[in-house]
Write a protein that holds these residues in place. Structure first.
Motif, PDB file in Angstrom:
ATOM      1  N   GLY A 455       0.794  -1.226   0.000  1.00 34.91           N
ATOM      2  CA  GLY A 455       0.000   0.000   0.000  1.00 34.91           C
ATOM      3  C   GLY A 455       0.818   1.263   0.000  1.00 34.91           C
ATOM      4  N   ASP A 456       2.115   1.165   0.323  1.00 32.55           N
ATOM      5  CA  ASP A 456       2.980   2.344   0.331  1.00 32.55           C
ATOM      6  C   ASP A 456       4.400   1.886   0.034  1.00 32.55           C
ATOM      7  OD1 ASP A 456       3.758   4.944   0.512  1.00 32.55           O
ATOM      8  OD2 ASP A 456       3.799   5.029   2.695  1.00 32.55           O
ATOM      9  N   PHE A 457       5.193   2.840  -0.426  1.00 32.23           N
ATOM     10  CA  PHE A 457       6.576   2.528  -0.750  1.00 32.23           C
ATOM     11  C   PHE A 457       7.451   3.587  -0.101  1.00 32.23           C
ATOM     12  CE2 PHE A 457      10.153   1.535  -3.642  1.00 32.23           C
ATOM     13  CZ  PHE A 457      10.096   0.153  -3.596  1.00 32.23           C
ATOM     14  N   PRO A 458       8.470   3.204   0.662  1.00 34.68           N
ATOM     15  CA  PRO A 458       9.229   4.175   1.457  1.00 34.68           C
ATOM     16  C   PRO A 458      10.176   5.056   0.651  1.00 34.68           C
ATOM     17  CG  PRO A 458      10.180   1.991   1.696  1.00 34.68           C
ATOM     18  CD  PRO A 458       8.919   1.816   0.899  1.00 34.68           C
ATOM     19  N   VAL A 459      10.479   4.663  -0.579  1.00 32.67           N
ATOM     20  CA  VAL A 459      11.403   5.431  -1.415  1.00 32.67           C
ATOM     21  C   VAL A 459      10.601   6.059  -2.560  1.00 32.67           C
ATOM     22  CG1 VAL A 459      13.504   5.361  -2.806  1.00 32.67           C
ATOM     23  CG2 VAL A 459      13.264   3.829  -0.837  1.00 32.67           C
ATOM     24  N   LYS A 460      10.859   7.332  -2.847  1.00 36.04           N
ATOM     25  CA  LYS A 460      10.115   8.051  -3.877  1.00 36.04           C
ATOM     26  C   LYS A 460      10.920   8.125  -5.163  1.00 36.04           C
ATOM     27  CE  LYS A 460       7.159   8.609  -0.659  1.00 36.04           C
ATOM     28  NZ  LYS A 460       6.023   7.677  -0.593  1.00 36.04           N
ATOM     29  N   SER A 461      10.200   8.240  -6.277  1.00 40.90           N
ATOM     30  CA  SER A 461      10.840   8.342  -7.584  1.00 40.90           C
ATOM     31  C   SER A 461      10.454   9.654  -8.258  1.00 40.90           C
ATOM     32  CB  SER A 461      10.422   7.170  -8.486  1.00 40.90           C
ATOM     33  OG  SER A 461      10.867   7.368  -9.813  1.00 40.90           O
ATOM     34  N   GLU A 462      11.452  10.370  -8.796  1.00 39.62           N
ATOM     35  CA  GLU A 462      11.193  11.601  -9.537  1.00 39.62           C
ATOM     36  C   GLU A 462      10.408  11.314 -10.817  1.00 39.62           C
ATOM     37  OE1 GLU A 462      11.878  14.609  -8.649  1.00 39.62           O
ATOM     38  OE2 GLU A 462      13.150  14.258  -6.895  1.00 39.62           O
ATOM     39  N   MET A 463      10.559  10.120 -11.367  1.00 35.47           N
ATOM     40  CA  MET A 463       9.937   9.785 -12.638  1.00 35.47           C
ATOM     41  C   MET A 463       8.458   9.433 -12.499  1.00 35.47           C
ATOM     42  SD  MET A 463      12.317  10.221 -14.812  1.00 35.47           S
ATOM     43  CE  MET A 463      11.648   9.433 -16.280  1.00 35.47           C
ATOM     44  N   SER A 464       7.979   9.286 -11.285  1.00 29.74           N
ATOM     45  CA  SER A 464       6.588   8.865 -11.105  1.00 29.74           C
ATOM     46  C   SER A 464       5.595   9.906 -11.597  1.00 29.74           C
ATOM     47  CB  SER A 464       6.326   8.552  -9.626  1.00 29.74           C
ATOM     48  OG  SER A 464       6.490   9.706  -8.829  1.00 29.74           O
ATOM     49  N   ASN A 465       6.045  11.161 -11.724  1.00 30.02           N
ATOM     50  CA  ASN A 465       5.158  12.205 -12.230  1.00 30.02           C
ATOM     51  C   ASN A 465       5.189  12.315 -13.752  1.00 30.02           C
ATOM     52  OD1 ASN A 465       4.382  13.392  -9.593  1.00 30.02           O
ATOM     53  ND2 ASN A 465       6.573  13.747  -9.461  1.00 30.02           N
ATOM     54  N   ILE A 466       6.106  11.573 -14.376  1.00 27.80           N
ATOM     55  CA  ILE A 466       6.296  11.695 -15.816  1.00 27.80           C
ATOM     56  C   ILE A 466       5.753  10.496 -16.563  1.00 27.80           C
ATOM     57  CG2 ILE A 466       8.034  11.941 -17.635  1.00 27.80           C
ATOM     58  CD1 ILE A 466       9.779  13.391 -15.604  1.00 27.80           C
ATOM     59  N   THR A 467       6.026   9.300 -16.065  1.00 30.97           N
ATOM     60  CA  THR A 467       5.610   8.093 -16.769  1.00 30.97           C
ATOM     61  C   THR A 467       5.205   7.032 -15.765  1.00 30.97           C
ATOM     62  OG1 THR A 467       6.274   6.535 -18.503  1.00 30.97           O
ATOM     63  CG2 THR A 467       7.930   7.093 -16.847  1.00 30.97           C
ATOM     64  N   ASP A 468       4.756   5.874 -16.224  1.00 30.20           N
ATOM     65  CA  ASP A 468       4.360   4.797 -15.320  1.00 30.20           C
ATOM     66  C   ASP A 468       5.555   4.344 -14.503  1.00 30.20           C
ATOM     67  OD1 ASP A 468       1.719   4.749 -16.180  1.00 30.20           O
ATOM     68  OD2 ASP A 468       2.190   3.449 -17.867  1.00 30.20           O
ATOM     69  N   CYS A 469       5.364   4.266 -13.213  1.00 29.33           N
ATOM     70  CA  CYS A 469       6.470   3.959 -12.313  1.00 29.33           C
ATOM     71  C   CYS A 469       5.980   3.034 -11.204  1.00 29.33           C
ATOM     72  CB  CYS A 469       7.040   5.251 -11.730  1.00 29.33           C
ATOM     73  SG  CYS A 469       8.527   5.026 -10.739  1.00 29.33           S
ATOM     74  N   TYR A 470       6.783   1.997 -10.884  1.00 25.94           N
ATOM     75  CA  TYR A 470       6.398   1.012  -9.876  1.00 25.94           C
ATOM     76  C   TYR A 470       7.541   0.780  -8.918  1.00 25.94           C
ATOM     77  CZ  TYR A 470       2.944   0.147 -13.461  1.00 25.94           C
ATOM     78  OH  TYR A 470       1.959   0.317 -14.389  1.00 25.94           O
ATOM     79  N   GLY A 471       7.200   0.644  -7.651  1.00 26.06           N
ATOM     80  CA  GLY A 471       8.169   0.219  -6.662  1.00 26.06           C
ATOM     81  C   GLY A 471       8.186  -1.301  -6.598  1.00 26.06           C
ATOM     82  N   VAL A 472       9.377  -1.875  -6.495  1.00 29.22           N
ATOM     83  CA  VAL A 472       9.528  -3.329  -6.476  1.00 29.22           C
ATOM     84  C   VAL A 472      10.399  -3.717  -5.287  1.00 29.22           C
ATOM     85  CG1 VAL A 472      10.302  -5.372  -7.737  1.00 29.22           C
ATOM     86  CG2 VAL A 472       9.359  -3.417  -8.993  1.00 29.22           C
ATOM     87  N   VAL A 473       9.890  -4.612  -4.457  1.00 28.08           N
ATOM     88  CA  VAL A 473      10.652  -5.155  -3.335  1.00 28.08           C
ATOM     89  C   VAL A 473      11.179  -6.527  -3.756  1.00 28.08           C
ATOM     90  CG1 VAL A 473      10.627  -5.810  -0.902  1.00 28.08           C
ATOM     91  CG2 VAL A 473       9.149  -3.954  -1.703  1.00 28.08           C
TER      92      VAL A 473
END
Length: 698
Positions: A455-473
């Motif tokens: 439900g949440d990801f502790p690290v943020k990505s600058e690209m998440s506002n530009i294109t499809d972006c997923y956090g992967v553990v």
């Protein structure tokens, strides 16, 4: 003729036609004043030096182009209205013995007088209100107030005056040509044009439906932020064209259908309304379409810029859980041995500034770009994953299960072929096929099982506002390193590197905005000295000031909430100021068109309603007919503007997401509030101008 004759006639005409000339002069003065303010803001070096002021020159020059274009269109519209109302007067001059060249001289002096007054008042308006504009901008930037008024700015006055005087000269030339080409009898009868019942122009009707349909389709179906930017202006142009065509042909089509409905049309109440609208809709439709488009512009500009500025704090809280982040690209497991020493430096400097570090966090992440296709993330250069456009790229941001557990307080355990996934935009591509959500996906020819979503990801990505972006553990550092090596082999010099980040969260976030830049400089100097002492100099660079300002120094990157706030206030504050100013101009343009429309329709309707009373309609019935026509005509554009805004909402939300506003609900609330306020103002404009209409009709 005697010297001064033409000037006297011109002054007399301006005085007698004050209800036409005064709005024209005020329009030019207001537009010139706004134009002066915008270009002066763009050239004011004092504002560039304020915190966040770097965005002002570019955005204000863009605003100057928009205001200049709108001013040109409005001045031509105002001139067209004036000429239409006065052609009969010029024809009368011809009949009484004045030649066209004499009429042209009168017209020249009228244009000259009104132009000089409008330009002069506009320059004074711009100079006086420029200081207020700087105060507003400094307030938006949360910056120190700039002292001094800058009453006179020749580099701004000259271009503004030349542009508007040039526009006035062009309108005069157009008027002279128009009068020269018309016969006196045509001039005398010019106010009687437009009375024939218009026909439905089927090509325009079809093109209007197609244009607005395609524009709406783009707005509704676009779900990518970059696509929204690319397609926005295409959709805008299509909707504008469709709106004009449908008002011109669609309105006539609807009225003719109502007329064919005998039960509806042959009614004492409906016939005068439908008939009156039908006979004048040809000339009325363009103005109504213009009001609808301008109203939409006001709603879009005000709602987007207000939501961007108002959402800054939420954006910062979302993006910066650690207020200060020190990040280094490194060979795996090399840098963490410095962590405790660097954390001590950050803590000691914070103490010197009277703040305390509540929490330190450190983590390793790997961010890789892939081309996504049918459940497979491709990292092959030859397959086009690096040459694909951003619309086709998907970003995967990896962290290990150990880092995820430590940062979130959870306890997850994964096999080496298992992963957990998180979508930064809640638009899972894997969710388009349900079988893939908890099935297998392929990353660079390696199959992984999606064990679940988080439900949440502790690290943020600058690209998440530009294109499809997923956090992967991923399971552990060995899996992470394997993914790194695979993409390194595929991408070579374009491969992503590990990022090791140390983040500090402080106990007094509000205080950071005042002391943050000085504190960051001291931290950077201390860290630089420490790294130099330990043989880890940053590529031999000693530009500590650049490092303190968060500029990428090769291996290092420094980011902080106070820098982000400074940039956001500068960009979004400039957007807001420009949006408010342009919104006011568009609103003024809307009011001007409504005012002129009420006057022109008042003169057209006066004789028509007098005839209605003579043929048996009571005074109350005539008033009711007038009221219903006015309500239908002037509230149709606001309904159309509301529909445009609702349809464009998703497209606008995606664009705002690119500008870091992820809270769609907040944007919706701002849009609703702006719409309500606009409707209230629109009703006030209608009420004021309707009095002029009723006065003319009666």
């Amino acid at each position: 003729m005697r010297v001064g004759f033409y000037q006297k006639v011109a002054f007399s005409n301006i005085k007698k036609n004050a209800k036409f000339f005064v709005p024209r002069i005020l329009t030019e003065a207001g537009l010139l004043g706004c134009f002066y303010i915008i270009i002066t803001l763009a050239m004011d070096s004092r504002l560039k030096s304020t915190r966040g002021g770097a965005y002002i020159p570019v955005f204000m020059m863009m605003g100057a182009i928009i205001v200049g274009l709108l001013s040109f269109i409005l001045m031509l519209y105002t001139n067209s209205f004036l000429m239409k109302q006065r052609k009969r007067e010029f024809g009368l001059y011809n009949v009484l013995g004045m030649e066209k060249r004499h009429v042209g001289r009168v017209l020249f002096h009228e244009s000259f007088i009104s132009s000089i007054i409008g330009t002069g008042v506009g320059i004074v308006f711009g100079i006086l209100f420029y200081k207020l504009a700087t105060l507003i901008i400094c307030k938006m930037f949360v910056s120190d107030i700039i002292m001094g008024f800058y009453y006179v700015k020749p580099t701004s006055i000259i271009p503004a005056a030349v542009f508007f005087l040039g526009t006035d000269l062009l309108t005069y030339i157009i008027n002279r040509i128009t009068i020269a080409r018309m016969k006196p009898v045509n001039l005398l009868k010019s106010n009687q044009t437009g009375e024939k019942e218009p026909k439905v122009k089927w090509p325009l009707l079809v093109l209007g439906l197609v244009s607005i349909g395609v524009g709406y389709y783009i707005a509704i179906t676009t779900d990518n932020a970059l696509s929204a930017i690319n397609l926005f202006f295409t959709a805008v142009i299509l909707v504008i064209v469709g709106t004009y065509f449908l008002f011109v042909s669609g309105s006539i089509f609807v009225l003719k259908q109502l007329k064919r409905n005998r039960r509806y049309y042959y009614d004492r109440r409906h016939m005068p309304v439908v008939s009156g609208l039908l006979y004048r809709m040809k000339q009325n439709a363009v103005g109504l379409a213009s009001i609808a488009i301008l109203s939409t512009c006001v709603l879009v500009m005000m709602s987007t810029t207000i939501s961007l500025y108002g959402g800054i704090n939420e954006m910062l809280e979302e993006k910066y859980p650690p207020h200060y982040q020190f990040c280094r690209e490194y060979d795996y497991a090399e840098f963490p041995k410095y962590t405790e020493d660097i954390e001590k430096i950050i803590d000691d400097v914070a103490g010197n500034y009277g703040v305390e570090v509540k929490e330190f966090k450190d983590w390793t992440d790997l961010e890789v770009a892939y081309k996504y296709s049918n459940g497979e993330f491709i990292s092959d250069r030859d397959a086009g994953s690096l040459t694909a456009g951003l619309n086709e790229i998907t970003i995967l941001l990896y962290i290990t299960a150990d880092d995820y557990n430590r940062l979130t307080g959870n306890e997850v355990s994964l096999a080496e072929d298992e992963i957990l996934m998180y979508s930064f935009r809640n638009l899972y591509k894997v969710n388009k096929e349900k079988k893939e959500l908890f099935g297998e996906i392929t990353i660079s020819d390696e199959k992984y099982t999606i064990a679940g979503t988080v439900g949440d990801f502790p690290v943020k990505s600058e690209m998440s506002n530009i294109t499809d972006c997923y956090g992967v553990v991923v399971a552990n550092s060995a899996v992470l390193n394997h993914i790194y090596q695979v993409q390194l082999a595929n991408y070579g010099e374009y491969a992503s590197r590990y990022d090791y980040t140390i983040g500090a969260t402080y106990d007094k976030p509000a205080k950071l905005y005042d002391i943050g830049f000085d504190m960051q400089k001291d931290i950077s100097i201390a860290i630089q000295s420490y790294i130099d002492e330990n043989g880890g100099a940053v590529d031999g660079s000693s530009d500590l000031e650049a490092l303190a300002q968060g500029i990428d120094m090769g291996e290092y990157d420094i980011d902080s909430i106070w820098e982000a706030r400074n940039n956001a206030l500068g960009m979004n504050g400039t957007f807001l100021f420009l949006g408010l100013l342009l919104g006011m101009i568009f609103l003024f343009a809307t009011a001007l068109i409504i005012y002129y429309k009420q006057i022109s329709e008042g003169y057209e309707d006066r004789q028509r309603f007098q005839i209605m009373e003579k043929i048996g309609m009571s005074s109350e019935e005539v008033k009711r007919t007038i009221r219903e026509q006015i309500l239908l005509v002037f509230f149709l554009p606001i309904v159309v503007a509301a529909i445009h805004l609702i349809v464009a909402f998703r497209l606008l939300a995606n664009m705002l997401h690119l500008l870091l506003l992820a809270n769609t609900g907040f944007f919706a609330m701002c849009a609703a509030i702006v719409f309500v306020i606009f409707v209230v103002v629109y009703i006030m404009i209608y009420s004021i101008t309707a009095k002029t209409y009723y006065k003319i009709v009666h």
